[in-house]
Design a protein around this motif. Structure first.
Motif, PDB file in Angstrom:
ATOM      1  N   ARG A  74      42.114   9.161 -31.576  1.00 21.25           N
ATOM      2  CA  ARG A  74      40.849   9.361 -30.867  1.00 21.25           C
ATOM      3  C   ARG A  74      40.072  10.470 -31.595  1.00 21.25           C
ATOM      4  N   ILE A  75      38.819  10.235 -31.905  1.00 17.66           N
ATOM      5  CA  ILE A  75      37.970  11.312 -32.447  1.00 17.66           C
ATOM      6  C   ILE A  75      36.791  11.496 -31.514  1.00 17.66           C
ATOM      7  N   ASN A  76      36.616  12.709 -31.097  1.00 19.26           N
ATOM      8  CA  ASN A  76      35.488  13.005 -30.219  1.00 19.26           C
ATOM      9  C   ASN A  76      34.308  13.424 -31.086  1.00 19.26           C
ATOM     10  N   ARG A 136      32.011  16.469 -30.708  1.00 18.86           N
ATOM     11  CA  ARG A 136      32.413  17.802 -31.146  1.00 18.86           C
ATOM     12  C   ARG A 136      32.562  17.896 -32.652  1.00 18.86           C
ATOM     13  N   CYS A 137      32.770  16.772 -33.305  1.00 12.95           N
ATOM     14  CA  CYS A 137      32.997  16.775 -34.747  1.00 12.95           C
ATOM     15  C   CYS A 137      31.811  17.417 -35.470  1.00 12.95           C
ATOM     16  N   ILE A 138      32.123  18.269 -36.446  1.00 11.95           N
ATOM     17  CA  ILE A 138      31.048  18.910 -37.208  1.00 11.95           C
ATOM     18  C   ILE A 138      30.939  18.307 -38.608  1.00 11.95           C
ATOM     19  N   PHE A 139      31.652  17.234 -38.861  1.00 13.33           N
ATOM     20  CA  PHE A 139      31.588  16.522 -40.142  1.00 13.33           C
ATOM     21  C   PHE A 139      31.839  17.446 -41.318  1.00 13.33           C
ATOM     22  N   CYS A 140      32.893  18.252 -41.174  1.00  7.99           N
ATOM     23  CA  CYS A 140      33.209  19.198 -42.236  1.00  7.99           C
ATOM     24  C   CYS A 140      34.043  18.520 -43.317  1.00  7.99           C
ATOM     25  N   GLY A 141      34.719  17.430 -42.965  1.00  6.90           N
ATOM     26  CA  GLY A 141      35.519  16.732 -43.957  1.00  6.90           C
ATOM     27  C   GLY A 141      36.896  17.325 -44.173  1.00  6.90           C
ATOM     28  N   PHE A 142      37.280  18.322 -43.408  1.00  7.48           N
ATOM     29  CA  PHE A 142      38.610  18.921 -43.592  1.00  7.48           C
ATOM     30  C   PHE A 142      39.713  17.912 -43.308  1.00  7.48           C
ATOM     31  N   CYS A 143      39.461  17.026 -42.341  1.00  7.31           N
ATOM     32  CA  CYS A 143      40.480  16.032 -41.997  1.00  7.31           C
ATOM     33  C   CYS A 143      40.758  15.137 -43.193  1.00  7.31           C
ATOM     34  N   GLU A 144      39.692  14.744 -43.862  1.00  2.00           N
ATOM     35  CA  GLU A 144      39.857  13.882 -45.024  1.00  2.00           C
ATOM     36  C   GLU A 144      40.666  14.588 -46.109  1.00  2.00           C
ATOM     37  N   ALA A 196      44.135  20.387 -39.118  1.00  2.00           N
ATOM     38  CA  ALA A 196      43.106  20.948 -39.985  1.00  2.00           C
ATOM     39  C   ALA A 196      41.760  21.029 -39.289  1.00  2.00           C
ATOM     40  N   CYS A 197      41.550  20.179 -38.325  1.00  4.40           N
ATOM     41  CA  CYS A 197      40.226  20.100 -37.707  1.00  4.40           C
ATOM     42  C   CYS A 197      39.847  21.425 -37.041  1.00  4.40           C
ATOM     43  N   PRO A 198      38.759  22.053 -37.453  1.00 10.03           N
ATOM     44  CA  PRO A 198      38.391  23.359 -36.902  1.00 10.03           C
ATOM     45  C   PRO A 198      37.905  23.287 -35.456  1.00 10.03           C
ATOM     46  N   VAL A 199      37.491  22.111 -35.013  1.00 10.15           N
ATOM     47  CA  VAL A 199      36.999  22.039 -33.638  1.00 10.15           C
ATOM     48  C   VAL A 199      37.920  21.209 -32.748  1.00 10.15           C
ATOM     49  N   ASP A 200      39.099  20.892 -33.268  1.00  8.85           N
ATOM     50  CA  ASP A 200      40.113  20.197 -32.466  1.00  8.85           C
ATOM     51  C   ASP A 200      39.583  18.926 -31.826  1.00  8.85           C
ATOM     52  N   CYS A 201      38.929  18.088 -32.585  1.00  8.43           N
ATOM     53  CA  CYS A 201      38.375  16.907 -31.940  1.00  8.43           C
ATOM     54  C   CYS A 201      39.172  15.655 -32.244  1.00  8.43           C
ATOM     55  N   ILE A 202      40.288  15.796 -32.955  1.00  8.29           N
ATOM     56  CA  ILE A 202      41.129  14.622 -33.223  1.00  8.29           C
ATOM     57  C   ILE A 202      42.357  14.690 -32.323  1.00  8.29           C
ATOM     58  N   SER A 203      42.646  13.568 -31.706  1.00  7.10           N
ATOM     59  CA  SER A 203      43.824  13.528 -30.859  1.00  7.10           C
ATOM     60  C   SER A 203      44.578  12.252 -31.173  1.00  7.10           C
ATOM     61  N   ARG A 242      29.976   9.294 -40.371  1.00  6.58           N
ATOM     62  CA  ARG A 242      30.933   8.676 -39.428  1.00  6.58           C
ATOM     63  C   ARG A 242      32.313   8.511 -40.060  1.00  6.58           C
ATOM     64  N   ILE A 243      33.353   8.843 -39.313  1.00  8.51           N
ATOM     65  CA  ILE A 243      34.723   8.830 -39.835  1.00  8.51           C
ATOM     66  C   ILE A 243      35.356   7.470 -39.563  1.00  8.51           C
ATOM     67  N   ILE A 244      36.128   6.999 -40.526  1.00  8.70           N
ATOM     68  CA  ILE A 244      36.832   5.731 -40.344  1.00  8.70           C
ATOM     69  C   ILE A 244      38.309   5.928 -40.675  1.00  8.70           C
ATOM     70  N   GLN A 271      38.755   8.860 -43.583  1.00 10.01           N
ATOM     71  CA  GLN A 271      37.698   9.045 -44.587  1.00 10.01           C
ATOM     72  C   GLN A 271      36.344   9.174 -43.907  1.00 10.01           C
ATOM     73  N   LEU A 272      35.474   9.957 -44.536  1.00  6.96           N
ATOM     74  CA  LEU A 272      34.119  10.086 -44.007  1.00  6.96           C
ATOM     75  C   LEU A 272      33.203   9.141 -44.771  1.00  6.96           C
ATOM     76  N   THR A 273      32.251   8.536 -44.092  1.00  8.14           N
ATOM     77  CA  THR A 273      31.392   7.524 -44.721  1.00  8.14           C
ATOM     78  C   THR A 273      29.926   7.930 -44.643  1.00  8.14           C
TER      79      THR A 273
HETATM   80  S1  SF4 Z   1      35.149  16.167 -40.102  1.00  5.32           S
HETATM   81 FE1  SF4 Z   1      35.908  18.189 -39.542  1.00  5.32          FE
HETATM   82  S2  SF4 Z   1      35.334  18.393 -37.408  1.00  5.32           S
HETATM   83 FE2  SF4 Z   1      35.201  16.218 -37.884  1.00  5.32          FE
HETATM   84  S3  SF4 Z   1      37.150  15.383 -37.315  1.00  5.32           S
HETATM   85 FE3  SF4 Z   1      37.281  15.910 -39.483  1.00  5.32          FE
HETATM   86  S4  SF4 Z   1      38.114  17.991 -39.507  1.00  5.32           S
HETATM   87 FE4  SF4 Z   1      37.423  17.593 -37.438  1.00  5.32          FE
END
Ligand code: SF4
Ligand code: SF4
Lengths: 170, 318
Positions: free
Chosen positions: A83-85, A88-96, A60-67, A38-40, A105-107
């Motif tokens: 807003r994070i959907n 759709r998020c694939i928890f790739c961590g690219f946003c972090e 950076a988000c590959p699935v465009d789920c951050i707005s 889960r992202i915080i 940050q991802l937790t």
């Molecule tokens: S973890 Fe990946 S898919 Fe999820 S919001 Fe971050 S960049 Fe986007």
């Protein structure tokens, strides 16, 4: 033929070994601190929002789920909404990785099931935590050269005072 | 026909269906045990109600008949599969007196005939589905089951020769001194292999062969029709295990414990062995399966008959 019999015996002996299954809801697996769940959105040590609405995570988000939408208050940038959907998020961590301020940050938490898909869209209130997350000391505005109320330009850590352009005149 | 037999006729299918359904759970638990997992253990105590949950689920699934299928045969095929297996149980003697028709003087032939008819279920299912994978599965099933039926029958001849009767009750009675598994060990192995092939269980499940044929002959089946194939397969395991118990392991006979317990115990162990086979062995190639059948098992079973006959002759002569 003998090989088959040996296989049968060896497979049978597996009955006496310990199980590898983790009986999940009762027994919880160890999640390492860098587990991507889960992202915080974190706050800086002063308790202010870290996010400066630079949109790098959204890019950076590959699935465009951050707005998000930028707003400004006395030189400080904030996200008006963020807003994070998670459906759709694939928890790739690219946003972090993209974030210049350690805000996003991802937790190690994955228990976010919902019966209603709409409930997986997290707003800023849901994402924002009161602590600093994984980076306790970092404060973007203390190292960045922008002036905000309570910190003039040139007074950041490791920053020299701004050059007076007029002294350069011939 | 006595009242007792009528009660048996009503109860036996119900018990068998219940057992077969339960077996789906038992198999998954045992596979788990042999793969260092737990298997389904959530629904009910230890997960026993998983079988019921699956049954209810499959009952509520859409029972879809493909528009390109041959409707009549498509519906008939699973019914045949179910029926032949259930009918075979009529002649299995649970104890000396408790069975529907254990005294039938052609009992063994009856079982073989029913197994022969069982081939129709898979072949017709494959044919009526009118799709490539189903047809291939059906063809494989036909070839496999017909050829293995040959050795199955031949392997059994040893038992019949030693007993001098086709009645399953007589066969069990003849084993009061020594179980046939010892003098007929070759026949036992051949019958065991043929039994696995007959129920098309892993490792001989080529008619289904998930990774090459989709699901083989029941690719197009859904809902309870698929469920019937599934349950028939598990009932088939029970049947073959019960048959092996009857023919080679002395049926209900054993010291101390009462007869039905012995029968159940032996059958359960065999069912466990069937599941262990599934957990341990990979599926052979199709030509390997056929080669094993015709080049090894057929000569072995013939040899078994000849040797058994010779020994019996020497005994009666001497
Ligand atoms: S973890 Fe990946 S898919 Fe999820 S919001 Fe971050 S960049 Fe986007
Ligand atoms: S979370 Fe980080 S990357 Fe995303 S907008 Fe805020 S500061 Fe930029």
């Amino acid at each position: 033929m003998l090989g088959n019999v040996r296989t049968l015996i060896l497979t049978f002996l597996h009955a006496f070994q310990s199980r590898v299954t983790v009986q999940y809801p009762e027994e919880r697996p160890y999640l390492p601190p860098r587990y991507r769940g889960r992202i915080i959105l974190s706050r800086d040590p002063d308790g202010e929002e870290r996010c400066v609405a630079c949109n790098l995570c959204a890019v950076a988000c590959p699935v465009d789920c951050i707005s998000l939408q930028k707003t400004e208050e006395q030189g400080r940038w904030y996200p008006e909404y963020f807003r994070i959907n998670f459906s759709r998020c694939i928890f790739c961590g690219f946003c972090e990785e993209a974030c210049p301020t350690y805000a996003i940050q991802l937790t190690p938490d994955f228990e976010m099931s919902e019966y209603n898909r709409q409930n997986l869209v997290y707003e800023k209130e849901d994402l924002l935590i009161s602590g600093t997350g994984k980076y306790p000391d970092y404060s973007f505005y203390h190292v960045a050269g922008v002036g905000i109320p309570g910190k003039e330009r040139g007074t950041s850590e490791h920053e020299r005072p701004p050059v007076d352009l007029h002294t350069l005149l011939p | 026909m006595t009242l007792l037999a009528l009660v048996g006729i009503v109860i036996t299918p119900l018990v068998i269906l219940g057992l077969a359904t339960l077996l789906t759970w038992v198999e998954r638990r045992l596979l788990g045990v042999w793969q260092n997992r737990c298997g389904p253990n959530r629904v009910g105590p230890g997960g026993v109600l998983q079988a019921a949950a699956d049954g209810i689920k499959i009952l509520f699934k859409e029972d879809w008949t493909p528009p390109f299928a041959d409707k009549g045969v498509f519906v008939l095929a699973p019914a045949i599969g179910m029926m032949t297996v259930l009918l075979s149980f009529a002649v299995i003697p649970l104890t000396f007196s408790s069975s529907i028709a254990a005294g039938l003087n052609v009992g063994l032939l009856f079982v073989l005939a029913m197994m022969g008819l069982g081939v129709y279920a898979v072949v017709l299912a494959g044919w009526a589905s009118n799709s490539k994978f189903a047809l291939l599965g059906g063809m494989r099933a036909a070839a496999q089951m017909i050829s293995y039926e040959v050795f199955m029958g031949l392997a059994l001849m040893g038992v019949v020769m030693m007993t001098g009767s086709f009645s399953l009750r007589d066969i069990v009675m003849a084993q009061s001194g020594l179980w046939f598994v010892l003098p007929q060990c070759v026949g036992f192995v051949v019958f065991l292999l043929a039994g696995i092939a007959e129920t098309h269980r892993l490792p001989f499940d080529l008619p289904e062969g998930e990774n090459e044929l989709g699901a083989g002959f029941h690719t197009e089946y859904s809902g309870m029709k698929f469920g019937m194939f599934f349950i028939a397969e598990y009932a088939g395991i029970v049947l073959v295990s019960a048959l092996i118990t009857t023919l080679y392991l002395g049926g209900w006979q054993g010291p101390i414990l009462p007869a039905p317990i012995w029968f159940t115990l032996k059958t359960t162990v065999l069912i466990g062995f069937f599941i262990l086979l599934r957990a341990a062995l990979p599926r052979p190639r199709y030509d390997q399966l056929m080669a094993l059948g015709w080049k090894i098992l057929l000569p072995l079973s013939l040899l078994n008959i000849v040797v058994t006959g010779a020994v019996l002759l020497l005994h009666t002569a001497g």
